[in-house]
Design an enzyme around this catalytic site. Structure first.
Site, PDB file in Angstrom:
ATOM      1  N   SER A  64      18.314 -14.051   0.734  1.00  9.97           N
ATOM      2  CA  SER A  64      17.981 -14.889  -0.420  1.00  9.97           C
ATOM      3  C   SER A  64      17.994 -14.080  -1.709  1.00  9.97           C
ATOM      4  O   SER A  64      17.767 -12.867  -1.712  1.00  9.97           O
ATOM      5  CB  SER A  64      16.597 -15.518  -0.240  1.00  9.97           C
ATOM      6  OG  SER A  64      16.563 -16.325   0.910  1.00  9.97           O
TER       7      SER A  64
HETATM    8  N1  SAH Z   1      14.436 -14.741   4.410  1.00 14.43           N
HETATM    9  C1  SAH Z   1      15.829 -14.472   4.700  1.00 14.43           C
HETATM   10  C2  SAH Z   1      16.652 -15.716   4.407  1.00 14.43           C
HETATM   11  C3  SAH Z   1      17.832 -15.808   5.285  1.00 14.43           C
HETATM   12  S1  SAH Z   1      18.751 -17.306   5.111  1.00 14.43           S
HETATM   13  C4  SAH Z   1      16.349 -13.324   3.882  1.00 14.43           C
HETATM   14  O1  SAH Z   1      15.943 -13.155   2.732  1.00 14.43           O
HETATM   15  O2  SAH Z   1      17.205 -12.599   4.370  1.00 14.43           O
HETATM   16  C5  SAH Z   1      17.930 -18.393   6.233  1.00 14.43           C
HETATM   17  C6  SAH Z   1      17.780 -17.955   7.650  1.00 14.43           C
HETATM   18  O3  SAH Z   1      17.232 -19.060   8.383  1.00 14.43           O
HETATM   19  C7  SAH Z   1      19.090 -17.599   8.358  1.00 14.43           C
HETATM   20  O4  SAH Z   1      18.958 -16.320   8.910  1.00 14.43           O
HETATM   21  C8  SAH Z   1      19.235 -18.672   9.430  1.00 14.43           C
HETATM   22  O5  SAH Z   1      19.870 -18.216  10.612  1.00 14.43           O
HETATM   23  C9  SAH Z   1      17.796 -19.063   9.683  1.00 14.43           C
HETATM   24  N2  SAH Z   1      17.608 -20.390  10.279  1.00 14.43           N
HETATM   25  C10 SAH Z   1      18.331 -21.523  10.084  1.00 14.43           C
HETATM   26  N3  SAH Z   1      17.854 -22.543  10.807  1.00 14.43           N
HETATM   27  C11 SAH Z   1      16.782 -22.052  11.501  1.00 14.43           C
HETATM   28  C12 SAH Z   1      15.876 -22.627  12.459  1.00 14.43           C
HETATM   29  N4  SAH Z   1      15.963 -23.905  12.858  1.00 14.43           N
HETATM   30  N5  SAH Z   1      14.907 -21.821  12.969  1.00 14.43           N
HETATM   31  C13 SAH Z   1      14.798 -20.507  12.591  1.00 14.43           C
HETATM   32  N6  SAH Z   1      15.632 -19.930  11.698  1.00 14.43           N
HETATM   33  C14 SAH Z   1      16.621 -20.672  11.162  1.00 14.43           C
END
Ligand code: SAH
Length: 213
Positions: A64
């Site tokens: 993010s």
């Molecule tokens: N906080 C992270 C954001 C990553 S983007 C950072 O700053 O790196 C969002 C993440 O949510 C992705 O890694 C994706 O695989 C995960 N995600 C999507 N759907 C999900 C679900 N149902 N349960 C758990 N994680 C999920």
């Protein structure tokens, strides 16, 4: 895993940019000044690590944007020893911020590749969540509930009922809700059956997915 005074300088700059954009929580700003974000992304993007931008990580996901992480962290108002559930571990950068705020963190990721990578990487930097979970964030983590705070870091098409039900009274869920773009939404549990809702502006996230790959 190198961190230099040049990186430190860039982090101080990034914290200033976030301040200009309205981040005032000193604990959050200190976390940004401290966490080596360049180590959370592919080294070919290293020169971009301290710009206020989202970047691709593994499995078609993104780390993010720093402003988004800072905004979510500030809005959650995490206090020492708060029990926090994070949905969407991803690169682990938001997880690291929560740990810098002295939260007790449980973090769920549904992509196996990211789950494996990040659960090995974060402890190497000294960041130790209570638990890394490979699973589906829509279900939350009933066996560890209730939580002081729940943070969702993927765009949710709707608000999962299970997550609301896993909040302490007085606790809150911060979740970006919507399809193409999302409205950052804060739900606070004011009694066992009542929730207060606040909408906090537009953001863009990768989607929160329902089926496991
Ligand atoms: N906080 C992270 C954001 C990553 S983007 C950072 O700053 O790196 C969002 C993440 O949510 C992705 O890694 C994706 O695989 C995960 N995600 C999507 N759907 C999900 C679900 N149902 N349960 C758990 N994680 C999920």
């Amino acid at each position: 895993m190198k961190d230099t005074s040049k990186h430190q300088g860039l982090r101080n700059q990034l914290a200033k940019v976030l301040q200009q954009k309205g981040i005032v929580d000193e604990n959050v700003l200190n976390a940004v000044r401290k966490i080596p974000r360049h180590l959370f992304i592919d080294s070919s993007f290293e020169s971009h690590a301290y710009q206020d931008k989202a970047f691709p990580i593994a499995a078609d996901q993104t780390i993010s944007q720093p402003y988004t992480v800072a905004f979510q962290s500030q809005t959650l108002a995490v206090k020492n020893f708060h029990k926090v559930l994070e949905i969407g571990t991803g690169s682990g950068y938001q997880t690291a911020v929560l740990l810098e705020l002295n939260a007790e963190v449980y973090t769920i990721e549904r992509q196996r590749e990211l789950f494996k990578k990040t659960s090995l990487f974060l402890p190497k930097l000294g960041y130790k969540p209570k638990k890394f979970i490979f699973g589906d964030g829509y279900k939350g983590l009933p066996e560890q509930a209730p939580f002081d705070k729940i943070i969702v870091t993927a765009g949710a098409p709707f608000v999962p009922k299970a997550l609301l039900g896993q909040l302490k009274v007085g606790g809150s869920l911060l979740i970006p809700v919507g399809d193409k773009t999302q409205i950052m939404t804060l739900f606070t549990r004011t009694s066992p059956k009542e929730f207060e809702k606040q909408e906090l502006g537009d953001f863009a996230f990768v989607p929160m997915l329902e089926e496991k790959n």
